[in-house]
Design an enzyme around this catalytic site. Structure first.
Site, PDB file in Angstrom:
ATOM      1  N   GLY A 146       9.125 -11.066  -3.206  1.00 20.88           N
ATOM      2  CA  GLY A 146       8.894 -10.655  -1.830  1.00 20.88           C
ATOM      3  C   GLY A 146       7.517 -10.968  -1.299  1.00 20.88           C
ATOM      4  CB  THR A 147       4.653 -12.717  -2.480  1.00 21.78           C
ATOM      5  OG1 THR A 147       5.139 -13.848  -3.207  1.00 21.78           O
ATOM      6  CG2 THR A 147       4.586 -11.521  -3.401  1.00 21.78           C
ATOM      7  CB  VAL A 207      -0.985   0.001   1.191  1.00 19.04           C
ATOM      8  CG1 VAL A 207      -2.003  -1.124   1.031  1.00 19.04           C
ATOM      9  CG2 VAL A 207      -0.263  -0.127   2.525  1.00 19.04           C
ATOM     10  CB  CYS A 238     -16.928   8.395   1.071  1.00 18.77           C
ATOM     11  SG  CYS A 238     -18.522   8.670   1.900  1.00 18.77           S
ATOM     12  CG  HIS A 254      -3.815  -6.059  -0.812  1.00 16.51           C
ATOM     13  ND1 HIS A 254      -2.819  -6.866  -0.292  1.00 16.51           N
ATOM     14  CD2 HIS A 254      -4.719  -6.909  -1.374  1.00 16.51           C
ATOM     15  CE1 HIS A 254      -3.109  -8.141  -0.533  1.00 16.51           C
ATOM     16  NE2 HIS A 254      -4.242  -8.177  -1.195  1.00 16.51           N
TER      17      HIS A 254
END
Length: 230
Positions: A172-173, A90, A114, A106
């Site tokens: 990198g997962t 993120v 909202c 993500h």
């Protein structure tokens, strides 16, 4: 030239100082996931959730792109075919490293959403509980983050890219979070060569045709250099 689809996870940003929720001692270690990363947690205590993401926003703003982010941007710029970057992260380190069109499945720390009308806007560094939506004025603003139990963004677009990929890489997962953990199967079914670049083997390592282990700042630039050298 074949299309390259790249999935990145928290491991690519770890060397920029952004910890994963599995790291001991980081922001995640101070809270239960159920309290700060679920719609139910936000409903129970929106102030706690907003403070948690305010802290993450400050942390991410102080981080800098590393050699792995920059190498992927170089691959995008110099590869004669299409290079699609999908990230579970993120933060905006891919973009700050020079990447374009990154699909943040993500969500993004820099975004606000909202819950009343669905409007999205750039989040301030500090959001408060009851923050009003600039479009409908409802006190229903939340971080534009995909929480556990919610559907990730861009899924149709991502699966479309996987179906036409000639090369799929996961960097990198952990291989523990679906649907991203299943991307390697989708790419393999489409005939793509698959490669995992990770500090250590992921939960789905056996599904990859090729593996490379070590810090992302070393393995990713090396891999990109080999690809561009042909």
């Amino acid at each position: 030239m074949e299309k390259i689809v790249i999935l990145t996870g928290a491991g690519i940003s770890a060397e920029s100082g952004l910890g994963t929720f599995r790291d001991a001692g980081g922001l995640w270690a101070q809270h239960r996931i159920e309290d700060v990363a679920t719609p139910e947690g936000f409903a129970r205590d929106p102030g706690l959730v907003q403070r948690f993401y305010n802290a993450r926003r400050v942390q991410a703003a102080g981080a800098r792109p590393n050699a792995a982010h920059e190498a992927l941007a170089r691959l995008q710029a110099d590869w004669p075919g299409e290079v699609v970057i999908v990230t579970q992260n993120v933060d905006n380190l891919h973009e700050r490293g020079g990447a374009r069109g990154v699909l943040h499945m993500h969500g993004r720390l820099a975004g606000a959403l909202c819950t009343a009308c669905g409007h999205r806007w750039t989040a301030p560094m500090e959001m408060r509980a009851g923050e009003p939506c600039p479009a409908c004025r409802a006190a229903a603003a939340r971080p534009d983050i995909v929480w556990f139990g919610e559907m990730p963004y861009y899924m149709d677009e991502i699966f479309g890219h996987l179906e036409t990929a000639g090369l799929f890489a996961a960097i990198g997962t952990s291989g523990q979070v679906y649907p991203a953990a299943g991307f390697v199967q989708e790419a393999t079914a489409a005939g793509a060569h698959t490669v995992e670049l990770n500090l250590e083997p992921s939960a789905t390592v056996s599904r990859f045709a090729e593996t490379r282990f070590g810090p992302a700042t070393r393995t990713v630039p090396e891999w990109v250099a080999e690809l561009l050298a042909g």
